[in-house]
Write a protein that holds these residues in place. Sequence first.
Motif, mmCIF file in Angstrom:
data_model
loop_
_atom_site.group_PDB
_atom_site.id
_atom_site.type_symbol
_atom_site.label_atom_id
_atom_site.label_comp_id
_atom_site.label_asym_id
_atom_site.label_seq_id
_atom_site.Cartn_x
_atom_site.Cartn_y
_atom_site.Cartn_z
ATOM 1 N N VAL A 251 29.191 -68.417 5.452
ATOM 2 C CA VAL A 251 30.252 -69.289 4.947
ATOM 3 C C VAL A 251 31.244 -69.626 6.052
ATOM 4 N N LEU A 252 31.746 -68.598 6.748
ATOM 5 C CA LEU A 252 32.770 -68.836 7.762
ATOM 6 C C LEU A 252 32.243 -69.703 8.902
ATOM 7 N N SER A 253 31.004 -69.501 9.283
ATOM 8 C CA SER A 253 30.439 -70.273 10.389
ATOM 9 C C SER A 253 30.128 -71.710 9.996
ATOM 10 N N SER A 254 30.128 -71.999 8.708
ATOM 11 C CA SER A 254 29.862 -73.367 8.244
ATOM 12 C C SER A 254 31.135 -74.205 8.135
ATOM 13 N N LEU A 255 32.287 -73.566 8.217
ATOM 14 C CA LEU A 255 33.547 -74.277 8.024
ATOM 15 C C LEU A 255 33.869 -75.171 9.219
ATOM 16 N N GLU A 256 34.512 -76.301 8.935
ATOM 17 C CA GLU A 256 34.984 -77.183 10.003
ATOM 18 C C GLU A 256 36.375 -76.778 10.485
ATOM 19 N N THR A 257 36.961 -75.780 9.894
ATOM 20 C CA THR A 257 38.295 -75.309 10.271
ATOM 21 C C THR A 257 38.310 -74.798 11.706
ATOM 22 N N LYS A 258 39.326 -75.204 12.448
ATOM 23 C CA LYS A 258 39.529 -74.693 13.803
ATOM 24 C C LYS A 258 40.406 -73.452 13.705
ATOM 25 N N VAL A 259 39.949 -72.349 14.292
ATOM 26 C CA VAL A 259 40.600 -71.059 14.090
ATOM 27 C C VAL A 259 41.106 -70.490 15.417
ATOM 28 N N LEU A 260 42.360 -70.027 15.383
ATOM 29 C CA LEU A 260 42.947 -69.297 16.498
ATOM 30 C C LEU A 260 43.207 -67.864 16.047
ATOM 31 N N THR A 261 42.722 -66.895 16.803
ATOM 32 C CA THR A 261 43.061 -65.500 16.555
ATOM 33 C C THR A 261 43.920 -64.994 17.705
ATOM 34 N N MET A 262 44.822 -64.061 17.382
ATOM 35 C CA MET A 262 45.647 -63.426 18.410
ATOM 36 C C MET A 262 45.685 -61.929 18.166
ATOM 37 N N GLY A 263 45.429 -61.174 19.235
ATOM 38 C CA GLY A 263 45.563 -59.734 19.201
ATOM 39 C C GLY A 263 46.678 -59.301 20.129
ATOM 40 N N PHE A 264 47.283 -58.161 19.837
ATOM 41 C CA PHE A 264 48.442 -57.696 20.583
ATOM 42 C C PHE A 264 48.142 -56.350 21.240
ATOM 43 N N THR A 265 48.536 -56.222 22.490
ATOM 44 C CA THR A 265 48.269 -54.977 23.204
ATOM 45 C C THR A 265 48.936 -53.797 22.505
ATOM 46 N N ASP A 266 48.292 -52.643 22.570
ATOM 47 C CA ASP A 266 48.811 -51.408 21.973
ATOM 48 C C ASP A 266 48.962 -51.504 20.454
ATOM 49 N N ASP A 267 48.187 -52.375 19.809
ATOM 50 C CA ASP A 267 48.182 -52.428 18.350
ATOM 51 C C ASP A 267 47.265 -51.315 17.839
ATOM 52 N N LEU A 268 47.870 -50.268 17.301
ATOM 53 C CA LEU A 268 47.093 -49.121 16.833
ATOM 54 C C LEU A 268 46.210 -49.469 15.645
#
Length: 322
Positions: A251-268
């Motif tokens: 499902v997720l790979s079929s979406l036309e939505t453009k996705v940005l993810t962000m991770g933060f250093t030292d996030d436990l």
Amino acid sequence: MTNYTVDTLELGPFTTESGETINNLKLRYEHVGYKGQPLVVVCHALTGNHLTYGTEDDPGWWREIIDGGYMPVNDYQFLTFNVIGSPFGSSSALIDEDFPKSVTLRDIVRAIEVGIEALGYNRIDILIGGSLGGMQTMELLYNRKFEVNKAVILAATDKTSSYSRAFNEISRQAIHLGGTDGLSIARQLGFLTYRSSKSYDKRFTPDQVVAYQRHQGNKFKKNFDLDCYLTLLDVLDSHDIDRGRDDVTEVLSSLETKVLTMGFTDDLLYPDDLVRAVGERFKYHRHFFVPDNVGHDGFLLNFNDWAPNLYHFLKVSQFKRK
């Protein structure tokens, strides 16, 4: 002065995953901007609320993002719902004595979908959330109730880890043993997981940190409802985008939505590599690693360290398919 509304929707009966019923679903929400502008739906974190923008006298938790020019209020309209189970105006144990004993992340997302439809929207230009808000964003995308142009997932993974659930269980035990004093301890424990050891060493002496922790705990037990916190810990523990499903990646790979993810250093709680892995399940994806030392709460702080990347992502119109 831009158009600003805070109100409560009353939406009738609502049945949860467990089969329990909220007789009259209430959703408190904030709307900023004008109909016709691109719609931004913001999903708040565990102890957050619907006041993304707020007022001059009481600024919202993300006002700096908007007034800082990263998502200008003249360019967008913003909609944020207080999640059910939270003590800030939506249906919860605080205002409904028959509130369900069991509430999941999927329940709060379905309630938000009902609210969006009730306000007359069928398309979301930008869907964004951090931590528990990022988890809501994933579920909203999977459900495909609305066409979503762009989505931003901050400091959230595709399921709540065993490590995170262990902290949540300690918080529950503290509350059950100590009532409101236990709630204070639970909040202090939570704060340790939201910030990094480096940020604590940079900000406090060993003596100062004791007073700071107590201050945060005492403030929280005065301002947050104990039963609501227990509800939301259960909501957090329930998050697993793949639970009972075998088609999530499809499902997720079929979406036309453009996705940005962000991770933060030292996030436990939500390490960068696992945040990136969420984004890799989508067709169009970009990832940004935020190299500050605050930890998980980075998405609520130090906006100049990461919001320029958000601004750039929102402006880009051409994306390469993976």
